[in-house]
Motif scaffolding. Structure first.
Motif, PDB file in Angstrom:
ATOM      1  N   TYR A  61      37.230  33.387  48.220  1.00 26.32           N
ATOM      2  CA  TYR A  61      36.662  34.684  48.615  1.00 26.32           C
ATOM      3  C   TYR A  61      35.739  34.472  49.805  1.00 26.32           C
ATOM      4  O   TYR A  61      34.760  33.734  49.713  1.00 26.32           O
ATOM      5  CB  TYR A  61      35.908  35.306  47.445  1.00 26.32           C
ATOM      6  N   MET A  79      35.879  42.539  44.976  1.00 26.20           N
ATOM      7  CA  MET A  79      36.735  42.286  43.823  1.00 26.20           C
ATOM      8  C   MET A  79      36.079  41.410  42.761  1.00 26.20           C
ATOM      9  O   MET A  79      36.177  41.716  41.560  1.00 26.20           O
ATOM     10  CB  MET A  79      38.066  41.672  44.281  1.00 26.20           C
ATOM     11  N   GLU A  82      33.735  43.611  40.715  1.00 27.89           N
ATOM     12  CA  GLU A  82      34.489  44.590  39.924  1.00 27.89           C
ATOM     13  C   GLU A  82      35.210  43.905  38.764  1.00 27.89           C
ATOM     14  O   GLU A  82      35.175  44.383  37.619  1.00 27.89           O
ATOM     15  CB  GLU A  82      35.509  45.310  40.805  1.00 27.89           C
ATOM     16  N   PHE A 136      44.679  44.786  39.213  1.00 28.12           N
ATOM     17  CA  PHE A 136      44.174  44.252  40.468  1.00 28.12           C
ATOM     18  C   PHE A 136      45.246  44.120  41.544  1.00 28.12           C
ATOM     19  O   PHE A 136      44.917  43.855  42.699  1.00 28.12           O
ATOM     20  CB  PHE A 136      43.527  42.883  40.227  1.00 28.12           C
ATOM     21  N   SER A 194      48.370  36.782  41.301  1.00 22.42           N
ATOM     22  CA  SER A 194      47.301  37.713  40.955  1.00 22.42           C
ATOM     23  C   SER A 194      46.942  37.686  39.477  1.00 22.42           C
ATOM     24  O   SER A 194      45.769  37.813  39.112  1.00 22.42           O
ATOM     25  CB  SER A 194      47.722  39.133  41.354  1.00 22.42           C
TER      26      SER A 194
END
Length: 249
Positions: A61, A79, A82, A136, A194
């Motif tokens: 990230y 993200m 969240e 997501f 993912s």
């Protein structure tokens, strides 16, 4: 081939997992302020998001890139924040009261440093068996490959320790869903990354790196994955093989 999975991470090892660390930050902030503030849609306030964003570490990230793209940080823009809130709420580490998010007794207990191993176990089970990770990525195959996550995790446990592309791991570690034949060619690889590989990096069980031309932007480079030492330390499998009826030939 039913598999029983046992999760047993030491507090010292578990506390380094990004999801464990960010969850503890969220619990500690909620305790220090008496609660976290929620928007009308149930997301964290900008102030809480920014505080957690500044304090957290998260694999793959790019914080600097996120700040270039957003003048202010809403929860949907970050993200990791969240995802952590959704997972922690599903695990009942927080409860909502009007426009506040309050740490529960279980959350306060598991937020202590010496309880990091138990928090890891709770988050691991919540991520793969209680949260719909399709939220997501929006790939229109809702259950795959979470509908056979035990098999996937066992296959990953015996993979090579070298860096491997997501597609190679997907082909060797999943049970194919024919519905994936009718979407774009990269749907399956994207969903596998993912819903399995990235969550494993959140838990410190897998590592990730960018491959290819180092001068290219990160979004154009492929990601590779490999098993982290914590995987074999924390995850154990007991397989129950079905015995065929009749005489063996």
């Amino acid at each position: 081939m039913p598999a029983v999975i046992t999760v047993d991470a030491t507090a010292d090892a578990a506390i380094t997992a990004p999801l464990v660390g960010t969850t503890r930050l969220m619990i500690q902030r909620a305790q220090a302020l008496a609660s976290l503030t929620l928007t009308a849609t149930g997301a964290l306030s900008r102030a809480d998001v920014r505080a957690l964003f500044d304090a957290m570490t998260w694999p793959g990230y790019d914080k600097a890139q996120e700040l270039l793209m957003n003048k202010v940080l809403n929860e949907i823009d970050v993200m990791p924040v969240e995802a952590t809130r959704l997972i922690a709420q599903t695990a009942k580490l927080f409860r909502r009261r009007q426009k506040c998010l309050i740490a529960t007794k279980a959350g306060a207990a598991l937020g202590r440093e010496e309880q990091a191993g138990e928090l890891f176990r709770c988050l691991f089970e919540t991520v793969f068996w209680r949260v719909n990770l399709g939220y997501f990525d929006r790939v229109p195959t809702e259950a795959w490959p979470q509908n056979h996550i035990g098999i996937v995790l066992w296959c990953l446990s015996i993979t090579s320790p070298e860096w491997v592309a997501r597609e190679d791991l997907m082909r060797s570690c999943t049970v194919w869903d024919p519905a994936l034949d009718h979407g774009p060619a990269d749907f399956a690889g994207f969903a596998f990354e993912s819903r399995v590989l990235r969550p494993l990096t959140w838990l410190g069980l897998f590592e990730t790196q960018l491959a290819g031309d180092e001068s290219a932007p990160s979004w154009r480079r492929d990601r590779q994955y490999r098993k982290a030492p914590l995987f074999d330390q924390a995850i154990r499998f007991r397989l129950e093989l079905a015995k065929p009826a009749g005489l063996a030939h």
